[in-house]
Design an enzyme around this catalytic site. Structure first.
Site, PDB file in Angstrom:
ATOM      1  N   HIS A  82      43.425  47.667  30.662  1.00  0.00           N
ATOM      2  CA  HIS A  82      44.713  47.658  30.886  1.00  0.00           C
ATOM      3  C   HIS A  82      45.020  48.050  32.125  1.00  0.00           C
ATOM      4  O   HIS A  82      45.122  46.744  32.603  1.00  0.00           O
ATOM      5  CB  HIS A  82      45.043  49.417  30.291  1.00  0.00           C
ATOM      6  CG  HIS A  82      46.827  49.423  30.711  1.00  0.00           C
ATOM      7  ND1 HIS A  82      48.099  48.551  30.976  1.00  0.00           N
ATOM      8  CD2 HIS A  82      47.569  50.856  29.970  1.00  0.00           C
ATOM      9  CE1 HIS A  82      49.353  49.090  31.513  1.00  0.00           C
ATOM     10  NE2 HIS A  82      49.103  50.780  30.360  1.00  0.00           N
ATOM     11  N   ASP A  92      48.033  40.278  37.624  1.00  0.00           N
ATOM     12  CA  ASP A  92      46.312  40.492  38.017  1.00  0.00           C
ATOM     13  C   ASP A  92      46.011  39.587  38.924  1.00  0.00           C
ATOM     14  O   ASP A  92      44.607  39.589  39.752  1.00  0.00           O
ATOM     15  CB  ASP A  92      45.369  41.503  36.985  1.00  0.00           C
ATOM     16  CG  ASP A  92      46.110  41.981  36.824  1.00  0.00           C
ATOM     17  OD1 ASP A  92      46.722  43.006  37.036  1.00  0.00           O
ATOM     18  OD2 ASP A  92      46.068  42.588  35.200  1.00  0.00           O
ATOM     19  N   HIS A 135      47.341  37.188  28.658  1.00  0.00           N
ATOM     20  CA  HIS A 135      48.340  38.339  27.910  1.00  0.00           C
ATOM     21  C   HIS A 135      48.581  37.870  26.568  1.00  0.00           C
ATOM     22  O   HIS A 135      48.948  37.465  26.141  1.00  0.00           O
ATOM     23  CB  HIS A 135      49.538  37.883  29.188  1.00  0.00           C
ATOM     24  CG  HIS A 135      49.805  39.766  29.370  1.00  0.00           C
ATOM     25  ND1 HIS A 135      50.787  39.677  28.546  1.00  0.00           N
ATOM     26  CD2 HIS A 135      50.325  40.637  30.398  1.00  0.00           C
ATOM     27  CE1 HIS A 135      51.366  41.273  29.177  1.00  0.00           C
ATOM     28  NE2 HIS A 135      50.883  41.128  30.281  1.00  0.00           N
TER      29      HIS A 135
HETATM   30  N1  ACO Z   1      39.716  33.648  29.896  1.00  0.00           N
HETATM   31  C1  ACO Z   1      38.941  32.775  29.302  1.00  0.00           C
HETATM   32  N2  ACO Z   1      39.417  32.525  27.535  1.00  0.00           N
HETATM   33  C2  ACO Z   1      40.276  33.450  27.417  1.00  0.00           C
HETATM   34  C3  ACO Z   1      41.029  34.762  28.406  1.00  0.00           C
HETATM   35  C4  ACO Z   1      40.768  34.155  29.307  1.00  0.00           C
HETATM   36  N3  ACO Z   1      41.286  34.830  30.374  1.00  0.00           N
HETATM   37  N4  ACO Z   1      41.618  35.446  27.745  1.00  0.00           N
HETATM   38  C5  ACO Z   1      42.041  35.293  26.522  1.00  0.00           C
HETATM   39  N5  ACO Z   1      41.446  34.007  26.014  1.00  0.00           N
HETATM   40  C6  ACO Z   1      40.855  33.077  25.075  1.00  0.00           C
HETATM   41  C7  ACO Z   1      40.291  33.933  23.897  1.00  0.00           C
HETATM   42  O1  ACO Z   1      38.341  33.992  24.532  1.00  0.00           O
HETATM   43  C8  ACO Z   1      40.363  33.924  22.665  1.00  0.00           C
HETATM   44  O2  ACO Z   1      39.815  32.904  22.556  1.00  0.00           O
HETATM   45  P1  ACO Z   1      39.448  32.784  20.979  1.00  0.00           P
HETATM   46  O3  ACO Z   1      40.640  33.071  19.711  1.00  0.00           O
HETATM   47  O4  ACO Z   1      38.475  31.196  21.023  1.00  0.00           O
HETATM   48  O5  ACO Z   1      37.897  33.474  20.517  1.00  0.00           O
HETATM   49  C9  ACO Z   1      41.811  33.575  22.739  1.00  0.00           C
HETATM   50  O6  ACO Z   1      42.163  33.158  24.328  1.00  0.00           O
HETATM   51  C10 ACO Z   1      42.941  34.591  22.487  1.00  0.00           C
HETATM   52  O7  ACO Z   1      42.273  35.925  23.400  1.00  0.00           O
HETATM   53  P2  ACO Z   1      43.220  37.033  21.946  1.00  0.00           P
HETATM   54  O8  ACO Z   1      41.236  38.619  22.884  1.00  0.00           O
HETATM   55  O9  ACO Z   1      43.181  37.572  20.748  1.00  0.00           O
HETATM   56  O10 ACO Z   1      44.346  37.799  22.926  1.00  0.00           O
HETATM   57  P3  ACO Z   1      44.655  39.114  23.354  1.00  0.00           P
HETATM   58  O11 ACO Z   1      46.595  38.737  23.747  1.00  0.00           O
HETATM   59  O12 ACO Z   1      44.315  39.783  23.029  1.00  0.00           O
HETATM   60  O13 ACO Z   1      44.128  39.215  24.932  1.00  0.00           O
HETATM   61  C11 ACO Z   1      43.931  39.962  27.329  1.00  0.00           C
HETATM   62  C12 ACO Z   1      44.965  39.305  26.049  1.00  0.00           C
HETATM   63  C13 ACO Z   1      42.777  41.469  26.740  1.00  0.00           C
HETATM   64  C14 ACO Z   1      44.767  39.734  28.353  1.00  0.00           C
HETATM   65  C15 ACO Z   1      42.735  38.661  27.368  1.00  0.00           C
HETATM   66  O14 ACO Z   1      43.905  37.783  27.909  1.00  0.00           O
HETATM   67  C16 ACO Z   1      41.729  39.032  28.802  1.00  0.00           C
HETATM   68  O15 ACO Z   1      41.096  39.240  28.636  1.00  0.00           O
HETATM   69  N6  ACO Z   1      42.211  38.496  29.967  1.00  0.00           N
HETATM   70  C17 ACO Z   1      41.859  38.274  30.782  1.00  0.00           C
HETATM   71  C18 ACO Z   1      41.578  40.470  31.029  1.00  0.00           C
HETATM   72  C19 ACO Z   1      43.240  41.076  32.175  1.00  0.00           C
HETATM   73  O16 ACO Z   1      43.314  39.615  33.318  1.00  0.00           O
HETATM   74  N7  ACO Z   1      43.433  41.366  31.569  1.00  0.00           N
HETATM   75  C20 ACO Z   1      45.222  41.909  32.052  1.00  0.00           C
HETATM   76  C21 ACO Z   1      46.307  41.104  31.018  1.00  0.00           C
HETATM   77  S1  ACO Z   1      47.493  42.304  32.404  1.00  0.00           S
HETATM   78  C22 ACO Z   1      47.874  43.648  32.811  1.00  0.00           C
HETATM   79  O17 ACO Z   1      47.760  44.492  31.712  1.00  0.00           O
HETATM   80  C23 ACO Z   1      48.595  44.124  34.003  1.00  0.00           C
END
Ligand code: ACO
Length: 380
Positions: free
Chosen positions: A222, A317, A262
């Site tokens: 988060h 972020d 996101h």
């Molecule tokens: N880098 C590379 N690939 C990514 C990233 C990333 N930052 N984020 C998502 N993906 C890919 C995943 O690997 C997945 O691919 P796959 O289906 O081939 O495995 C696909 O995108 C979907 O990802 P999910 O995890 O299902 O998407 P979700 O909506 O659950 O994820 C999240 C959202 C947790 C924010 C994710 O994008 C992430 O981990 N980002 C990096 C951490 C981050 O920046 N968090 C801050 C969010 S903003 C906030 O909270 C204020």
């Protein structure tokens, strides 16, 4: 339908709210209908708090009175400062120290015996005013310095930077920090806001809700990604590595790029656009373009690779850490600063929900055994 299971409550509507709306398809965020860009550029954090808590933007007279009331609540009891000292001395993490100190604040609240609901906004104002004092004291003590008393003549943002450094901030730093507070103030029913609402729905006091919200925000899924981004940028810098090479290596290892992707936004987060522009201004005025160069290179590379097109775009972020770094704020204070802003949203949601309260109490689908035969302890 009634028994449909939604893991993580994804897509489940649990309440009506007038507070904020996120359109992840077009990259839009509004607070009570006002576009985040207009608020970030045109309104102070105090105006945004008033908007969230009282339903409309304040007039100049209303804002003066509101800001003065807020500023008058900044002092915290010496016992709280002593506890902050003890926590810093024990090496406690900033979010955990904030959680403990926020819970302790209720002991000194004159409304401690009041009915929750009725007292939520009054107590919420005190909590919002005191959190910056607690955080700045923690940081100063940790650095071997004495806490700096709040200055009621400074703005919420300016006073925090003053208490952190002991020096009144320049206008650019104060405006930049104020903008960051506005950008993080509310974001629908995210995990920490929902946590505060669940607690508020039991009609527990709002100190409990905010303390719970801080706990939820502290988790790496988060509130922690802004710190992760900055750590990557520092790592790139320390190793003199090309930032694009860092991203290539991370992706080859199956690691995610922090600050991208996101759950709701499928395009670039509007808050990221605003912070990117701010970072550009700061870099131009200081002449130090390092973080801007690194972040731009990473974003351009991931855009070329088609990731942004697929919906994995920069989130808030990705740029906030670089902006905080240019204000001289230590990396592990980024998530506490997020809490210092989001507390406004937590309180607004708790107060709104309690107006037409219904205890939040979902169910789990039971998958355990049936008809287990009890065996007494001495026979097991
Ligand atoms: N880098 C590379 N690939 C990514 C990233 C990333 N930052 N984020 C998502 N993906 C890919 C995943 O690997 C997945 O691919 P796959 O289906 O081939 O495995 C696909 O995108 C979907 O990802 P999910 O995890 O299902 O998407 P979700 O909506 O659950 O994820 C999240 C959202 C947790 C924010 C994710 O994008 C992430 O981990 N980002 C990096 C951490 C981050 O920046 N968090 C801050 C969010 S903003 C906030 O909270 C204020």
């Amino acid at each position: 339908m009634a028994d449909e299971l939604k893991r993580g409550l994804e897509g489940v509507l649990v309440a009506e709210s007038d507070l904020s709306y996120v359109d992840g398809e077009v990259g839009k965020l509004v607070y009570r209908g006002y576009d985040i860009e207009d608020l970030a550029r045109g309104a102070s954090y105090e105006e945004v708090l008033y908007l969230l808590w009282h339903g409309s933007l304040p007039t100049a007279a209303e804002l003066d009175a509101f800001a003065a009331d807020l500023a008058a609540e900044r002092e915290v009891d010496d016992d709280v400062i002593e506890t902050v000292r003890a926590l810093a001395g024990a090496g406690e993490r900033p979010m955990a120290a904030l959680r403990t100190a926020t819970s302790m604040l209720s002991a000194y609240d004159p409304d401690d015996e009041a009915d929750a609901g009725e007292a939520t906004l009054r107590q919420g104002r005190r909590i919002t005013a005191k959190i910056p004092t607690v955080l700045a004291a923690f940081e100063r003590v940790r650095q071997g310095e004495e806490p700096v008393a709040p200055d009621p003549d400074l703005s919420h943002a300016g006073n925090f930077l003053y208490m952190l450094t002991g020096t009144e901030p320049d206008d650019v730093s104060e405006e930049t920090f104020d903008m960051a507070l506005t950008l993080h103030a509310d974001h629908g029913l995210n995990a920490s806001t929902f946590t505060a609402m669940v607690i508020g729905s039991t009609m527990a006091d709002v100190y409990s809700g905010v303390t719970g919200g801080i706990g939820a925000l502290s988790g790496p899924l988060h509130g922690g990604a802004n710190q992760d981004v900055m750590e990557v940028l520092h790592e790139v810098d320390a190793s003199s590595k090309d930032p694009v090479q860092w991203v290539k290596d991370a992706r080859d290892d199956g690691r995610r790029v922090p600050g991208f992707g996101h759950r709701v936004y499928k395009v670039k987060d509007p808050r990221a656009n605003i912070l990117e522009e701010k970072l550009r201004d700061l870099a131009e005025s200081s002449g130090d373009t390092k973080w801007l160069d690194y972040t731009t290179a990473i974003e351009e590379y991931l855009t070329e690779q088609g990731l942004v097109e697929e919906g994995i775009a920069p989130n808030v972020d990705f740029y906030s850490g670089s902006v905080y770094d240019s204000l001289g704020i230590p990396v592990d204070m980024y998530t506490p600063i997020f809490a210092m802003s989001r507390v406004g949203g937590w309180i607004a949601h708790v107060a709104e929900y309690q107006e037409d309260n219904r205890l939040i109490r979902p169910r789990a689908r039971y998958t355990g055994p049936e008809d287990s035969e009890f065996v007494p302890l001495d026979e097991r």
